[in-house]
Design a protein around this motif. Structure first.
Motif, short mmCIF file in Angstrom:
data_model
loop_
_atom_site.label_atom_id
_atom_site.label_comp_id
_atom_site.label_asym_id
_atom_site.label_seq_id
_atom_site.Cartn_x
_atom_site.Cartn_y
_atom_site.Cartn_z
N VAL A 178 -3.72 -9.76 -2.77
CA VAL A 178 -4.70 -8.73 -2.40
C VAL A 178 -5.22 -7.98 -3.62
N LEU A 179 -4.30 -7.60 -4.53
CA LEU A 179 -4.72 -6.91 -5.75
C LEU A 179 -4.35 -7.75 -6.97
N GLY A 226 -8.71 -4.00 -1.00
CA GLY A 226 -7.38 -3.49 -1.36
C GLY A 226 -7.33 -2.01 -1.70
N THR A 278 -4.57 -0.26 0.22
CA THR A 278 -3.31 -0.77 -0.31
C THR A 278 -2.97 -0.05 -1.61
#
Ligand SMILES: Nc1ncnc2c1ncn2[C@@H]1O[C@H](COP(=O)(O)OP(=O)(O)OP(=O)(O)O)[C@@H](O)[C@H]1O
Ligand SMILES: [Mg+2]
Length: 249
Positions: free
Chosen positions: A32-33, A55, A58
């Motif tokens: 995601v990141l 993200g 997140t």
């Protein structure tokens, strides 16, 4: 005659309030990141601008240590962090005052609650239940609750995306006023280019999959700002260009 040599004293380095170095963050097989370096100075206002799913939330959760499962290092973070979400998330059975003051493990401080109610413009609503509030009023309660723990950093995840444009302008001005009064830093997630530029000292444009900072825009304009300022319009062009280059738009 020789003048004595004067060596300028270097400015003392300011310890960042927040220093998070993310190498990567995945949910299962989904990265995601990617690499994200996030530093905030005391009192600084920074926005994270990027498309859905890149993200941003997140990243806020990593800052708040609600999620510690990532690769990288959280070098420094403030002791007290407040959080404001997209929806106010008020307890429907508690009054405005109780929602603000019973939110944390700090004990109920009547005077602090009353002060915050006044500061967010909800005089006369201390005893009201959330169902009696408009969306904008409920979000004012959420901001007061976020400030109750006397944070040095307030995290806001799309705080105004559910309210109409006029209410949003008022809430943005309220937020800037509160940040200045309480001398706190803000980290604001938003989809709204104008909101990011109007609020922030710096805007970090986050690109897609895995999310990384693809552009940093500095907004060197004094507060209070004028929404019609041509310099904001120019920066808007730069932000849109960055989003275009990152294939976000
Ligand atoms: N707990 C989780 N378990 C699995 N996947 C998750 C979890 N939380 C987030 N994701 C995934 O991580 C990606 C990033 O999510 P995140 O909520 O951080 O995005 P965002 O940038 O905040 O998006 P939005 O603007 O829509 O709120 C998404 O693809 C999402 O599906
Ligand atoms: Mg999100």
């Amino acid at each position: 005659m020789n003048q004595p040599l004067r060596i300028a004293e270097p400015a003392p380095p300011v310890e960042p309030l927040l220093d998070l170095q993310v190498e990567g963050k995945a949910f299962g097989a989904t990265q995601v990141l990617g690499q994200v370096q996030l530093q905030l100075q005391p009192g600084e206002i920074v926005s994270l601008l990027g498309p859905s799913g890149c993200g941003k939330s997140t990243l806020l959760r990593l800052v708040a240590q609600l999620d510690q499962d990532f690769t990288g290092v959280l070098h420094s973070r403030p002791e007290q962090i407040g959080f404001v979400f997209q929806e106010p998330r008020l307890m429907p059975w508690l009054s405005v005052a109780e929602n603000i003051g019973f939110s944390q493990d700090q004990g109920y401080d009547r005077a602090r609650v009353a002060g915050l109610i006044e500061e967010v413009g909800l005089d006369g609503f201390a005893a009201a239940l959330p169902k009696a509030l408009s969306g904008g009023m409920a979000q004012r309660v959420a901001i007061a609750r976020g400030l109750y723990g006397q944070p040095q950093l307030l995290l806001l995840d799309e705080p105004f995306s559910a309210v109409d444009a006029f209410t949003r302008f008022k809430l943005q001005d309220l937020l800037l006023d509160l940040a200045r009064r309480h001398r706190i830093a803000l980290l604001v997630v938003t989809h709204d280019v104008d909101e990011a530029l109007y609020l922030s000292d710096r805007v970090l444009v986050i690109g897609n999959r895995p999310g990384t900072v693809c552009r940093e825009l500095r907004v060197k304009l004094d507060y209070p700002r004028d929404r019609r300022d041509e310099r904001l319009a120019r920066l808007r062009g730069e932000a849109l260009e960055a989003l275009h280059s990152a294939r976000v738009i």
